[in-house]
Design an enzyme around this catalytic site. Structure first.
Site, PDB file in Angstrom:
ATOM      1  N   ASP A 180      -9.946 -13.655  -8.381  1.00  0.00           N
ATOM      2  CA  ASP A 180      -8.490 -13.803  -8.263  1.00  0.00           C
ATOM      3  C   ASP A 180      -8.038 -14.526  -9.524  1.00  0.00           C
ATOM      4  O   ASP A 180      -8.416 -15.694  -9.741  1.00  0.00           O
ATOM      5  CB  ASP A 180      -8.157 -14.612  -7.005  1.00  0.00           C
ATOM      6  N   VAL A 181      -7.232 -13.880 -10.355  1.00  0.00           N
ATOM      7  CA  VAL A 181      -6.888 -14.459 -11.664  1.00  0.00           C
ATOM      8  C   VAL A 181      -5.968 -15.677 -11.565  1.00  0.00           C
ATOM      9  O   VAL A 181      -5.727 -16.346 -12.564  1.00  0.00           O
ATOM     10  CB  VAL A 181      -6.261 -13.414 -12.625  1.00  0.00           C
ATOM     11  N   LYS A 232       6.579 -10.844 -17.314  1.00  0.00           N
ATOM     12  CA  LYS A 232       6.077  -9.953 -18.371  1.00  0.00           C
ATOM     13  C   LYS A 232       6.585 -10.393 -19.754  1.00  0.00           C
ATOM     14  O   LYS A 232       5.887 -10.218 -20.747  1.00  0.00           O
ATOM     15  CB  LYS A 232       6.463  -8.502 -18.066  1.00  0.00           C
ATOM     16  N   TYR A 289       9.665 -10.365 -12.083  1.00  0.00           N
ATOM     17  CA  TYR A 289       8.700  -9.494 -12.778  1.00  0.00           C
ATOM     18  C   TYR A 289       8.970  -9.501 -14.278  1.00  0.00           C
ATOM     19  O   TYR A 289       8.049  -9.670 -15.087  1.00  0.00           O
ATOM     20  CB  TYR A 289       8.804  -8.076 -12.202  1.00  0.00           C
ATOM     21  N   THR A 324       0.933   5.197 -10.575  1.00  0.00           N
ATOM     22  CA  THR A 324      -0.080   4.395  -9.860  1.00  0.00           C
ATOM     23  C   THR A 324       0.482   3.972  -8.507  1.00  0.00           C
ATOM     24  O   THR A 324       1.662   4.189  -8.206  1.00  0.00           O
ATOM     25  CB  THR A 324      -0.432   3.098 -10.636  1.00  0.00           C
TER      26      THR A 324
END
Ligand code: NAP
Length: 258
Positions: free
Chosen positions: A62-63, A158, A154, A189
């Site tokens: 888990d990053v 980013k 988001y 995806t």
């Protein structure tokens, strides 16, 4: 093969863009540690690479967990000898107008997308710089370069990744290491399929109309294929791209220019 003898860690490697990047790096000759939280997905990707004659291991991580990221770095070094390349694709999406964006959700998105990128960079960049060769490729987004409605968390996360790429690139320039960000538009995806379902549910559109809306964002009228992003990652990892450093490479069919 351009990456013969190289070793790579791919976060977010269990599906989507990360899985495509793991396969492409292995196809170019690199030995790959495939990582994400879901063990069965990363094992399936690593199995697929091995059955095609490549070298791969699966390492769950888990990053957002600093100790888990250090353990990933240790396991990857033990399995592969050293880590030359990090392709960091781990990430989550989130959508809400700012007035309805809960603090907890803001923190969750920043934690995975921005802090996860930082922790992985801190774990892998120093070794690359010490050895005098390395590549870090983040999968950021066009949302790392431009804002839009309902994606504040988001897009902020980013933008942080693009900023991190530029700073890390400056720190290691001249030491054989490059750090860059890929900025795709909508890619075909599971993340985009979830976005289509979400748009359909919240805007009274059919799923076909919601997909049509996303396709209309790309002047080419299509979703980007995960393999297109993976190919760009392989290119950035090659010797021919050694002068490309601190860049945000946009893969969006011209969306940001339109
Ligand atoms: P995806 O199919 O949902 O894959 C995301 C990957 O990230 C999965 O392997 C997931 O595995 C992993 N992940 C999520 N949270 C994690 C965590 N805390 N620790 C470790 N791994 C984690 O999405 P995708 O479309 O391939 O997206 C990959 C990257 O591209 C993301 O950073 C995304 O923001 C970016 N991107 C996507 C698009 C798009 O349109 N799809 C466009 C631009 C950029 P687990 O859940 O098993 O951990």
């Amino acid at each position: 093969m351009s990456l013969e003898g190289r070793t790579a860690v791919v976060t977010g490697g269990g599906r989507g863009i990360g899985a495509a990047a793991a396969r492409a790096l292995a196809g170019a000759g690199a030995a790959v540690a495939v990582s994400a939280r879901t063990a069965r997905e990363i094992e399936a990707v690593a199995d697929g690479i091995r059955s095609g004659g490549g070298r791969a291991v699966a390492v769950p991580c888990d990053v957002t967990d600093p100790e888990a990221v250090e353990a990933l770095a240790g396991a990857a070094a033990a399995e592969l000898g050293r880590v030359d390349v990090l392709v960091h694709a781990a990430g989550i999406a989130s959508s809400a107008p700012i007035r309805h964006l809960e603090l907890e959700e803001w923190r969750r998105v920043l934690e995975v997308n921005a802090t996860g990128a930082f922790l992985c960079t801190r774990a892998f960049l120093p070794g690359m710089a010490e050895r005098g060769w390395g590549r870090i490729v983040y999968v950021a987004s066009v949302a790392g370069l431009a804002g839009a409605r309902y994606i504040a968390a988001y897009a902020a996360s980013k933008h942080a990744v693009v900023g991190l790429a530029r700073c890390a690139a400056a720190e290691v320039a001249g030491r054989g290491v490059t750090v860059n960000a890929l900025c795709p538009g909508y890619v075909d995806t599971a993340m985009t399929r979830d976005a289509v379902a979400d748009i359909a549910a919240t805007t009274d559109r059919t799923p076909e109309e919601a997909l049509g809306f996303l396709l209309s964002q790309n002047p080419q009228g299509r979703l980007i294929e995960p393999g297109e992003v993976a190919d760009a990652a392989v290119w950035l990892c090659g010797e021919g791209a050694r002068g490309v450093n601190g860049q945000a490479v946009v893969i969006d069919g011209g969306e940001l220019l339109a």
